[in-house]
Design a protein around this motif. Sequence first.
Motif, PDB file in Angstrom:
ATOM      1  N   SER A 123     -10.882   4.723  -3.908  1.00  0.00           N
ATOM      2  CA  SER A 123     -11.564   5.536  -3.769  1.00  0.00           C
ATOM      3  C   SER A 123     -12.632   5.389  -5.466  1.00  0.00           C
ATOM      4  O   SER A 123     -13.840   5.389  -5.489  1.00  0.00           O
ATOM      5  N   TRP A 124     -11.608   5.547  -6.158  1.00  0.00           N
ATOM      6  CA  TRP A 124     -12.381   5.762  -7.026  1.00  0.00           C
ATOM      7  C   TRP A 124     -12.709   4.140  -7.839  1.00  0.00           C
ATOM      8  O   TRP A 124     -14.044   4.201  -8.558  1.00  0.00           O
ATOM      9  N   ALA A 177      -9.459  -1.273  -7.733  1.00  0.00           N
ATOM     10  CA  ALA A 177      -8.257  -0.921  -7.121  1.00  0.00           C
ATOM     11  C   ALA A 177      -7.189  -1.876  -7.025  1.00  0.00           C
ATOM     12  O   ALA A 177      -6.292  -1.152  -8.273  1.00  0.00           O
ATOM     13  N   ARG A 206      -6.450  -1.413 -11.040  1.00  0.00           N
ATOM     14  CA  ARG A 206      -5.863   0.026 -11.857  1.00  0.00           C
ATOM     15  C   ARG A 206      -4.735   0.160 -10.824  1.00  0.00           C
ATOM     16  O   ARG A 206      -3.695   1.001 -11.732  1.00  0.00           O
ATOM     17  N   CYS A 213     -16.714   4.417  -6.540  1.00  0.00           N
ATOM     18  CA  CYS A 213     -17.604   5.891  -6.847  1.00  0.00           C
ATOM     19  C   CYS A 213     -17.932   4.771  -8.498  1.00  0.00           C
ATOM     20  O   CYS A 213     -18.692   4.215  -8.754  1.00  0.00           O
ATOM     21  N   SER A 269      -3.201   2.329  -3.314  1.00  0.00           N
ATOM     22  CA  SER A 269      -2.866   3.740  -2.794  1.00  0.00           C
ATOM     23  C   SER A 269      -4.672   4.175  -2.796  1.00  0.00           C
ATOM     24  O   SER A 269      -5.893   3.398  -2.926  1.00  0.00           O
ATOM     25  N   PRO A 270      -4.743   4.844  -1.243  1.00  0.00           N
ATOM     26  CA  PRO A 270      -6.584   5.444  -1.296  1.00  0.00           C
ATOM     27  C   PRO A 270      -7.155   5.905  -2.644  1.00  0.00           C
ATOM     28  O   PRO A 270      -8.565   5.837  -2.348  1.00  0.00           O
ATOM     29  N   ASP A 271      -6.728   6.721  -3.538  1.00  0.00           N
ATOM     30  CA  ASP A 271      -7.337   7.251  -4.417  1.00  0.00           C
ATOM     31  C   ASP A 271      -7.801   5.792  -5.332  1.00  0.00           C
ATOM     32  O   ASP A 271      -8.614   6.075  -6.236  1.00  0.00           O
ATOM     33  N   ASP A 272      -6.931   4.456  -4.603  1.00  0.00           N
ATOM     34  CA  ASP A 272      -7.067   3.513  -6.675  1.00  0.00           C
ATOM     35  C   ASP A 272      -8.577   2.753  -5.762  1.00  0.00           C
ATOM     36  O   ASP A 272      -9.730   2.607  -6.343  1.00  0.00           O
ATOM     37  N   LYS A 326       0.785  -1.019  -0.527  1.00  0.00           N
ATOM     38  CA  LYS A 326       0.128  -0.029  -0.184  1.00  0.00           C
ATOM     39  C   LYS A 326       0.767   1.273   0.213  1.00  0.00           C
ATOM     40  O   LYS A 326       1.663   1.009   0.733  1.00  0.00           O
ATOM     41  N   ARG A 357      -1.252   1.116 -13.504  1.00  0.00           N
ATOM     42  CA  ARG A 357      -0.712   3.315 -13.980  1.00  0.00           C
ATOM     43  C   ARG A 357       0.968   2.763 -13.074  1.00  0.00           C
ATOM     44  O   ARG A 357       1.325   3.379 -12.667  1.00  0.00           O
TER      45      ARG A 357
END
Length: 299
Positions: free
Chosen positions: A277-278, A256, A259, A281, A272-275, A228, A263
């Motif tokens: 969160s995406w 997640a 992704r 959604c 990552s937390p962004d992965d 992570k 990337r």
Amino acid sequence: MMPARRAAAPRQYRLAGVRMPDPVDVPTDSEKGFPLLRLTRETCTLGDLVVEEETGELLSLLVDENRQFGRLVSYGLVPKQKVLLCGPPGTGKTMTARALSCTLGRPLAHVSFDAVMSSFLGQTSTNLRKIFDFLENGEYVALFDEFDIVGKKRDDELEHGEIKRVVNNFMQMVDAYSGRSLLVATTNHEHMLDTALWRRFDEIVMYGLPDARARGLLFAKYLGALRKSGEMGIAGLVASTEGYSAADIAQVCENALRRAVLRGASQSPRVSPDDVSWALCAQQRRREVVEGIGDGRGP
């Protein structure tokens, strides 16, 4: 005169590492020659399941009983061999059958109801008879997935006579079953089942949506596949996924991770937390579409 139709050759499977003859001839539908079940070698165990403690203990006892079949019989006892798993979609019923298969070291015999159900009068019952004969001659974990297809209430006015005969025959076959295979039936619609079917099962297990503790364990388990980058905030993920099934959470984590891998420029991608969160959604949009279709609102 039309030439006589040749019977379909038995479908053969070769599986390594499981206790069964190699190859194995599986029963086929006489009408179209399709295999009535498929055999697989599973790799997930009971330890991979995230279930309530009571459910976990019950499943472990079920494994012990079937492992020590002979010992129980010597005392005039019979292990539980007919199990019904009930609950909403995505709560772990099918995965439980796979885990039982792996833990017992037996192949999973997944019954294919699309092949079992025949348009020919009486052929469906014949197909079921072939399946039960096959299971009695070996040691398998047999999965009758979404078996409400053949277990519907006999007093349903929308069903025709053939379905009612199939239900009767299915109950008779379950009653008469005396093999060593473990029979596992699953349903998302227990309210549709004929009430007489319930007492045919030795054990009934109810599955529900995962609580906060279980959701936390699921996120920790699935996101642990990659290192992570940053704090995941499991507590926040748990709070934002109330009402999610175990399958929903698995899908969030897989998206997640996918992704993150795509990337990532290095050989050691990090999620990552962004992965996450995406992915959350994306899953929420998917759930809204599915719920809209179920409500008749369309995508």
